[in-house]
Write an enzyme that holds these catalytic residues in place. Structure first.
Site, PDB file in Angstrom:
ATOM      1  CB  SER A   8     -13.193  -6.806 -14.250  1.00 28.62           C
ATOM      2  OG  SER A   8     -13.083  -7.056 -12.846  1.00 28.62           O
ATOM      3  CG  HIS A  64     -13.650  -1.623  -2.359  1.00 28.72           C
ATOM      4  ND1 HIS A  64     -13.410  -2.133  -3.613  1.00 28.72           N
ATOM      5  CD2 HIS A  64     -14.783  -2.235  -1.919  1.00 28.72           C
ATOM      6  CE1 HIS A  64     -14.356  -3.021  -3.915  1.00 28.72           C
ATOM      7  NE2 HIS A  64     -15.199  -3.094  -2.900  1.00 28.72           N
ATOM      8  CE1 TYR A  96      -3.159  -3.171   1.032  1.00 23.09           C
ATOM      9  CE2 TYR A  96      -4.148  -1.499  -0.370  1.00 23.09           C
ATOM     10  CZ  TYR A  96      -4.153  -2.779   0.152  1.00 23.09           C
ATOM     11  OH  TYR A  96      -5.135  -3.663  -0.207  1.00 23.09           O
TER      12      TYR A  96
HETATM   13  C1  BV8 Z   1     -17.754  -8.684   1.279  1.00 22.05           C
HETATM   14  C2  BV8 Z   1      -8.953  -3.435  -1.559  1.00 22.05           C
HETATM   15  C3  BV8 Z   1     -19.231  -9.495   2.885  1.00 22.05           C
HETATM   16  C4  BV8 Z   1      -8.380  -2.106  -1.696  1.00 22.05           C
HETATM   17  C5  BV8 Z   1     -10.509  -4.743  -2.830  1.00 22.05           C
HETATM   18  C6  BV8 Z   1     -20.912 -12.658  -3.189  1.00 22.05           C
HETATM   19  C7  BV8 Z   1     -21.477 -11.687  -2.359  1.00 22.05           C
HETATM   20  C8  BV8 Z   1     -20.697 -11.001  -1.435  1.00 22.05           C
HETATM   21  C9  BV8 Z   1     -19.321 -11.258  -1.337  1.00 22.05           C
HETATM   22  C10 BV8 Z   1     -18.760 -12.224  -2.145  1.00 22.05           C
HETATM   23  C11 BV8 Z   1     -19.545 -12.917  -3.060  1.00 22.05           C
HETATM   24  N1  BV8 Z   1     -18.732 -13.786  -3.710  1.00 22.05           N
HETATM   25  C12 BV8 Z   1     -17.471 -13.656  -3.244  1.00 22.05           C
HETATM   26  C13 BV8 Z   1     -17.455 -12.719  -2.285  1.00 22.05           C
HETATM   27  C14 BV8 Z   1     -16.272 -12.306  -1.521  1.00 22.05           C
HETATM   28  C15 BV8 Z   1     -15.460 -11.202  -2.190  1.00 22.05           C
HETATM   29  C16 BV8 Z   1     -15.446 -11.267  -3.689  1.00 22.05           C
HETATM   30  O1  BV8 Z   1     -16.193 -10.567  -4.361  1.00 22.05           O
HETATM   31  N2  BV8 Z   1     -14.558 -12.073  -4.228  1.00 22.05           N
HETATM   32  C17 BV8 Z   1     -14.424 -12.143  -5.679  1.00 22.05           C
HETATM   33  C18 BV8 Z   1     -12.952 -12.173  -6.046  1.00 22.05           C
HETATM   34  C19 BV8 Z   1     -15.199 -13.339  -6.157  1.00 22.05           C
HETATM   35  N3  BV8 Z   1     -15.961  -9.910  -1.788  1.00 22.05           N
HETATM   36  C20 BV8 Z   1     -15.554  -9.399  -0.608  1.00 22.05           C
HETATM   37  O2  BV8 Z   1     -14.839 -10.005   0.176  1.00 22.05           O
HETATM   38  C21 BV8 Z   1     -16.066  -8.020  -0.254  1.00 22.05           C
HETATM   39  N4  BV8 Z   1     -16.604  -8.078   1.060  1.00 22.05           N
HETATM   40  O3  BV8 Z   1     -18.431  -9.130   0.411  1.00 22.05           O
HETATM   41  O4  BV8 Z   1     -18.068  -8.745   2.593  1.00 22.05           O
HETATM   42  C22 BV8 Z   1     -19.386  -9.481   4.317  1.00 22.05           C
HETATM   43  C23 BV8 Z   1     -20.626  -9.766   4.822  1.00 22.05           C
HETATM   44  C24 BV8 Z   1     -20.793  -9.746   6.170  1.00 22.05           C
HETATM   45  C25 BV8 Z   1     -19.715  -9.478   7.004  1.00 22.05           C
HETATM   46  C26 BV8 Z   1     -18.470  -9.208   6.484  1.00 22.05           C
HETATM   47  C27 BV8 Z   1     -18.291  -9.222   5.130  1.00 22.05           C
HETATM   48  C28 BV8 Z   1     -14.938  -6.992  -0.213  1.00 22.05           C
HETATM   49  C29 BV8 Z   1     -14.418  -6.740  -1.588  1.00 22.05           C
HETATM   50  C30 BV8 Z   1     -13.375  -5.613  -1.541  1.00 22.05           C
HETATM   51  C31 BV8 Z   1     -12.025  -6.213  -1.606  1.00 22.05           C
HETATM   52  N5  BV8 Z   1     -11.024  -5.144  -1.721  1.00 22.05           N
HETATM   53  N6  BV8 Z   1      -9.538  -3.863  -2.827  1.00 22.05           N
HETATM   54  C32 BV8 Z   1      -7.369  -2.141  -2.775  1.00 22.05           C
HETATM   55  O5  BV8 Z   1      -6.346  -2.808  -2.580  1.00 22.05           O
HETATM   56  O6  BV8 Z   1      -7.608  -1.488  -3.796  1.00 22.05           O
HETATM   57  S1  BV8 Z   1     -11.107  -5.359  -4.281  1.00 22.05           S
HETATM   58  C33 BV8 Z   1     -10.310  -4.737  -5.637  1.00 22.05           C
HETATM   59  O7  BV8 Z   1     -11.090  -5.168  -6.750  1.00 22.05           O
HETATM   60  C34 BV8 Z   1     -10.287  -3.234  -5.751  1.00 22.05           C
HETATM   61  O8  BV8 Z   1     -11.040  -2.581  -4.759  1.00 22.05           O
HETATM   62  C35 BV8 Z   1     -10.934  -3.009  -7.105  1.00 22.05           C
HETATM   63  O9  BV8 Z   1     -11.494  -1.780  -7.257  1.00 22.05           O
HETATM   64  C36 BV8 Z   1     -11.904  -4.097  -7.096  1.00 22.05           C
HETATM   65  C37 BV8 Z   1     -12.633  -4.388  -8.350  1.00 22.05           C
HETATM   66  O10 BV8 Z   1     -11.703  -4.475  -9.388  1.00 22.05           O
HETATM   67  P1  BV8 Z   1     -11.904  -3.483 -10.621  1.00 22.05           P
HETATM   68  O11 BV8 Z   1     -11.941  -2.106 -10.090  1.00 22.05           O
HETATM   69  O12 BV8 Z   1     -13.056  -3.943 -11.421  1.00 22.05           O
HETATM   70  O13 BV8 Z   1     -10.539  -3.660 -11.393  1.00 22.05           O
HETATM   71  P2  BV8 Z   1     -10.175  -4.821 -12.418  1.00 22.05           P
HETATM   72  O14 BV8 Z   1      -8.695  -4.750 -12.644  1.00 22.05           O
HETATM   73  O15 BV8 Z   1     -10.794  -6.101 -11.968  1.00 22.05           O
HETATM   74  O16 BV8 Z   1     -10.919  -4.383 -13.767  1.00 22.05           O
HETATM   75  C38 BV8 Z   1     -10.521  -3.196 -14.432  1.00 22.05           C
HETATM   76  C39 BV8 Z   1     -11.486  -3.009 -15.594  1.00 22.05           C
HETATM   77  O17 BV8 Z   1     -11.164  -1.785 -16.233  1.00 22.05           O
HETATM   78  C40 BV8 Z   1     -11.372  -4.105 -16.641  1.00 22.05           C
HETATM   79  O18 BV8 Z   1     -12.669  -4.535 -17.010  1.00 22.05           O
HETATM   80  C41 BV8 Z   1     -10.699  -3.392 -17.828  1.00 22.05           C
HETATM   81  O19 BV8 Z   1     -11.199  -3.863 -19.071  1.00 22.05           O
HETATM   82  C42 BV8 Z   1     -11.103  -1.966 -17.622  1.00 22.05           C
HETATM   83  N7  BV8 Z   1     -10.140  -1.000 -18.135  1.00 22.05           N
HETATM   84  C43 BV8 Z   1      -8.780  -1.084 -18.146  1.00 22.05           C
HETATM   85  N8  BV8 Z   1      -8.269   0.034 -18.712  1.00 22.05           N
HETATM   86  C44 BV8 Z   1      -9.325   0.841 -19.012  1.00 22.05           C
HETATM   87  C45 BV8 Z   1     -10.509   0.188 -18.658  1.00 22.05           C
HETATM   88  N9  BV8 Z   1     -11.725   0.723 -18.850  1.00 22.05           N
HETATM   89  C46 BV8 Z   1     -11.775   1.958 -19.422  1.00 22.05           C
HETATM   90  N10 BV8 Z   1     -10.672   2.642 -19.793  1.00 22.05           N
HETATM   91  C47 BV8 Z   1      -9.435   2.133 -19.613  1.00 22.05           C
HETATM   92  N11 BV8 Z   1      -8.358   2.835 -19.996  1.00 22.05           N
END
Ligand code: BV8
Length: 225
Positions: free
Chosen positions: A174, A106, A53
């Site tokens: 994404s 987040h 971080y």
């Molecule tokens: C929680 C930390 C519940 C900070 C991050 C179903 C329901 C609920 C939860 C879950 C579920 N299934 C699974 C879960 C658990 C989990 C989860 O979702 N896992 C996934 C992997 C399956 N979720 C959690 O744990 C969440 N908490 O649900 O709690 C709960 C209930 C009761 C009690 C307690 C808890 C917490 C999730 C947060 C995790 N922290 N980050 C940091 O380090 O940044 S997540 C991380 O991913 C970042 O925050 C980021 O923002 C986030 C999402 O990613 P994206 O922003 O989409 O980035 P990515 O690279 O994936 O995509 C980029 C996109 O941009 C691409 O599509 C690309 O094409 C596009 N792009 C690229 N360049 C450009 C562009 N677009 C336009 N222009 C460009 N130039």
């Protein structure tokens, strides 16, 4: 009264030079999520997590908002009180681009959190292991970001906005991280028109009424006008 709810992800900051997570060479190809973005990873190796971080905080401090951030700020000015920006991003580029009242679901790199008493304060540039909390003095300082398995911030507020949304836009995400990835379904249930603005189709693109592909610095200003 329109309500435009906008969800942004790492893609909106990509053209400001900040890495995304799941693109080629993204952050999750350099680090294991379990090691740097979970509470268990922080307990196991706090130095590794602070290093991860600290590097992103330094990079974010050097980054400048791009035309997409500025276009959303303009939309907020054009529709006072009717445009809500919810970001998954932990950088401050929406605010630097002129946006107001951004909901950081987040957390943010700019803040530190005490894991013992819950106190929050402005994070120093570099956080070190065992840094004492300014409120309770216990060595429990951590980045104020939401890790996997932790509850994202201000969810009730976000769901209230989604319940009133007439337009929902997902920009630069994404659609793989929940609960943010399910916001489009909440918006659909509210009767909102939904649009995805992304470099390429996200995991949830089929849920949207409309999708426009390309870099955010082109698609967002075009959509806003
Ligand atoms: C929680 C930390 C519940 C900070 C991050 C179903 C329901 C609920 C939860 C879950 C579920 N299934 C699974 C879960 C658990 C989990 C989860 O979702 N896992 C996934 C992997 C399956 N979720 C959690 O744990 C969440 N908490 O649900 O709690 C709960 C209930 C009761 C009690 C307690 C808890 C917490 C999730 C947060 C995790 N922290 N980050 C940091 O380090 O940044 S997540 C991380 O991913 C970042 O925050 C980021 O923002 C986030 C999402 O990613 P994206 O922003 O989409 O980035 P990515 O690279 O994936 O995509 C980029 C996109 O941009 C691409 O599509 C690309 O094409 C596009 N792009 C690229 N360049 C450009 C562009 N677009 C336009 N222009 C460009 N130039």
């Amino acid at each position: 009264m329109e309500k435009i709810v906008i969800l942004t992800g790492a893609g909106i900051s990509a053209e400001s030079g900040l890495g995304t997570f799941r693109d080629e060479g993204g952050l999750w190809s350099q680090h294991r999520i379990e090691d740097v973005a979970t509470p268990e990873g922080f307990v196991r190796n706090p130095g590794l997590v602070h290093g991860f971080y600290n590097a992103r905080r330094a990079q974010a401090a050097r980054a400048r908002p791009n035309a997409a951030h500025r276009a959303l700020a303009r939309l907020q000015r054009d529709w006072p009180g009717e445009v809500v920006i919810v970001t998954q991003n932990v950088d401050g580029l929406h605010e630097a681009g002129g946006a107001e009242a951004v909901i950081h679901m987040h957390g943010t790199l700019a803040r530190a959190l005490c894991g013992a008493c819950g106190h929050r304060w402005d994070a120093p540039e570099e956080m070190a292991v065992g840094e004492p909390c300014p409120a309770c003095d216990r060595p429990a300082a951590r980045p104020d970001v939401v890790w996997f398995g932790e509850m994202p911030y201000r969810m009730d507020e976000i769901y209230d906005h989604l319940a009133e949304a007439s337009v929902f836009a997902a920009i630069g995400t994404s659609g793989q991280v929940y609960p943010a990835a399910a916001f489009v379904h909440e918006a659909i249930a509210s009767g909102a028109r939904t649009v995805e603005l992304n470099l390429e189709p996200s995991m949830s693109v089929s849920s949207f009424d409309e999708a426009r592909f390309g870099p955010a610095t082109e698609t967002v200003p075009a959509w806003v006008t």
